[in-house]
Design a protein around this motif. Sequence first.
Motif, PDB file in Angstrom:
ATOM      1  N   ILE A 146       1.107  -1.055  -0.081  1.00 44.80           N
ATOM      2  CA  ILE A 146      -0.147  -0.106  -0.031  1.00 44.80           C
ATOM      3  C   ILE A 146       0.818   1.260  -0.059  1.00 44.80           C
ATOM      4  N   GLY A 147       0.708   2.090  -0.794  1.00 44.64           N
ATOM      5  CA  GLY A 147       1.441   3.641  -1.194  1.00 44.64           C
ATOM      6  C   GLY A 147       0.454   4.607  -0.822  1.00 44.64           C
ATOM      7  N   SER A 148       0.927   5.598  -0.157  1.00 47.36           N
ATOM      8  CA  SER A 148       0.315   7.050  -0.018  1.00 47.36           C
ATOM      9  C   SER A 148       1.046   8.197  -0.413  1.00 47.36           C
ATOM     10  N   ASP A 149       0.176   8.940  -1.144  1.00 47.79           N
ATOM     11  CA  ASP A 149       0.676  10.262  -1.695  1.00 47.79           C
ATOM     12  C   ASP A 149      -0.296  11.368  -1.423  1.00 47.79           C
ATOM     13  N   GLY A 150       0.403  12.640  -1.057  1.00 45.04           N
ATOM     14  CA  GLY A 150      -0.519  13.911  -0.698  1.00 45.04           C
ATOM     15  C   GLY A 150      -0.980  14.014   0.606  1.00 45.04           C
ATOM     16  N   PRO A 151      -1.391  15.345   0.819  1.00 44.67           N
ATOM     17  CA  PRO A 151      -1.924  15.645   2.036  1.00 44.67           C
ATOM     18  C   PRO A 151      -3.101  15.032   2.573  1.00 44.67           C
ATOM     19  N   ALA A 152      -3.717  15.192   3.826  1.00 43.97           N
ATOM     20  CA  ALA A 152      -4.838  14.484   4.366  1.00 43.97           C
ATOM     21  C   ALA A 152      -6.035  14.924   3.460  1.00 43.97           C
ATOM     22  N   ALA A 153      -6.288  16.196   2.985  1.00 38.81           N
ATOM     23  CA  ALA A 153      -7.235  16.678   2.364  1.00 38.81           C
ATOM     24  C   ALA A 153      -7.340  16.200   1.049  1.00 38.81           C
ATOM     25  N   GLU A 154      -6.195  15.696   0.323  1.00 36.88           N
ATOM     26  CA  GLU A 154      -6.115  15.330  -1.133  1.00 36.88           C
ATOM     27  C   GLU A 154      -5.020  14.005  -1.092  1.00 36.88           C
ATOM     28  N   ASN A 155      -5.442  13.042  -0.241  1.00 39.93           N
ATOM     29  CA  ASN A 155      -4.507  12.220  -0.068  1.00 39.93           C
ATOM     30  C   ASN A 155      -5.004  10.930  -0.919  1.00 39.93           C
ATOM     31  N   TRP A 156      -3.923  10.416  -1.729  1.00 40.00           N
ATOM     32  CA  TRP A 156      -4.280   9.289  -2.702  1.00 40.00           C
ATOM     33  C   TRP A 156      -3.836   7.659  -2.073  1.00 40.00           C
ATOM     34  N   ILE A 157      -4.381   6.813  -2.074  1.00 34.23           N
ATOM     35  CA  ILE A 157      -4.051   5.383  -1.592  1.00 34.23           C
ATOM     36  C   ILE A 157      -4.026   4.442  -2.582  1.00 34.23           C
ATOM     37  N   LEU A 158      -2.919   4.065  -2.923  1.00 30.06           N
ATOM     38  CA  LEU A 158      -2.696   2.956  -4.187  1.00 30.06           C
ATOM     39  C   LEU A 158      -2.156   1.551  -3.481  1.00 30.06           C
ATOM     40  N   GLY A 159      -2.845   0.551  -4.036  1.00 29.13           N
ATOM     41  CA  GLY A 159      -2.411  -0.829  -3.394  1.00 29.13           C
ATOM     42  C   GLY A 159      -2.256  -1.682  -4.645  1.00 29.13           C
ATOM     43  N   ARG A 160      -1.519  -2.668  -4.163  1.00 29.42           N
ATOM     44  CA  ARG A 160      -1.352  -4.102  -5.178  1.00 29.42           C
ATOM     45  C   ARG A 160      -1.446  -5.396  -4.054  1.00 29.42           C
ATOM     46  N   GLY A 161      -2.294  -5.777  -4.541  1.00 29.87           N
ATOM     47  CA  GLY A 161      -2.380  -7.044  -4.035  1.00 29.87           C
ATOM     48  C   GLY A 161      -2.255  -8.490  -4.773  1.00 29.87           C
ATOM     49  N   TYR A 162      -1.401  -9.432  -4.234  1.00 28.49           N
ATOM     50  CA  TYR A 162      -0.961 -10.381  -5.001  1.00 28.49           C
ATOM     51  C   TYR A 162      -1.457 -11.745  -4.513  1.00 28.49           C
ATOM     52  N   GLY A 163      -2.215 -12.415  -4.984  1.00 29.96           N
ATOM     53  CA  GLY A 163      -2.766 -13.638  -4.339  1.00 29.96           C
ATOM     54  C   GLY A 163      -1.664 -14.889  -4.176  1.00 29.96           C
ATOM     55  N   ILE A 164      -0.847 -14.844  -4.996  1.00 23.29           N
ATOM     56  CA  ILE A 164       0.315 -15.983  -4.709  1.00 23.29           C
ATOM     57  C   ILE A 164       1.713 -15.333  -5.184  1.00 23.29           C
ATOM     58  N   VAL A 165       2.438 -15.312  -4.314  1.00 22.55           N
ATOM     59  CA  VAL A 165       3.879 -14.835  -4.534  1.00 22.55           C
ATOM     60  C   VAL A 165       4.998 -15.928  -3.969  1.00 22.55           C
TER      61      VAL A 165
END
Length: 222
Positions: A146-165
């Motif tokens: 999970i990655g985060s970018d930007g201040p609280a009022a304009e925060n972007w949460i980007l994520g990558r989920g992998y079922g099998i690694v």
Amino acid sequence: MPTFDTIRQDADERALIRKIQKAVAFLAPTTVDLPDSLFTGVGALIDLKVAGWLPVGMVTPDGYNFGRDVSKEDVSAFGYAGPARSDVTEVARSITFTPLETGRRHMLELTYGTDLTATTQDVTTGEVVFDEPELPVGQEYRLLIIGSDGPAAENWILGRGYGIVKLASTDSQTWGSSDPVTAPVTLDVFTDTEIGAPVRHYMGGTGAVKHKTVTGFTPETP
């Protein structure tokens, strides 16, 4: 009649240029479900610890590298310099990162490809002793980054989920006074039969709400 500048102003959106300022990664056994959403119904992030996810911990500043190697087959035609048809036949995905924290049991299990469930720690000396197997056991995991970018009022949460690694390789490890003890880890990605896909992508946060009209997605019906 629109000018070039008015066309560009309408086409470009600065708010969609993102950097990952902070990130956190978690491993879990395949018995733990990959989340359908990173958010609760009230907009807060879900509690991954309660769900059974184990932290990877801090990594080096180069962060997480998501490899995507596309292989294709071309069909040539007589009299044509370029292919008449091209088909993607394989997409090999991988994740590479360099952990900084040393000593977490699940990270040692991942790095050395061994099962340390029965390994105990001496309460007096703090010592843990285990043997590295000749060949890794090839344990499969789930991975969530999970990655985060930007201040609280304009925060972007980007994520990558992998079922099998699964562990693909680890690089050499150096013990010295100038650098921390590290060893880059590369994981191969496989398609999970339960999920039906190799990667699940997440995008949300207050920034995604604020700029929902430019992302191009149809709003979900309440």
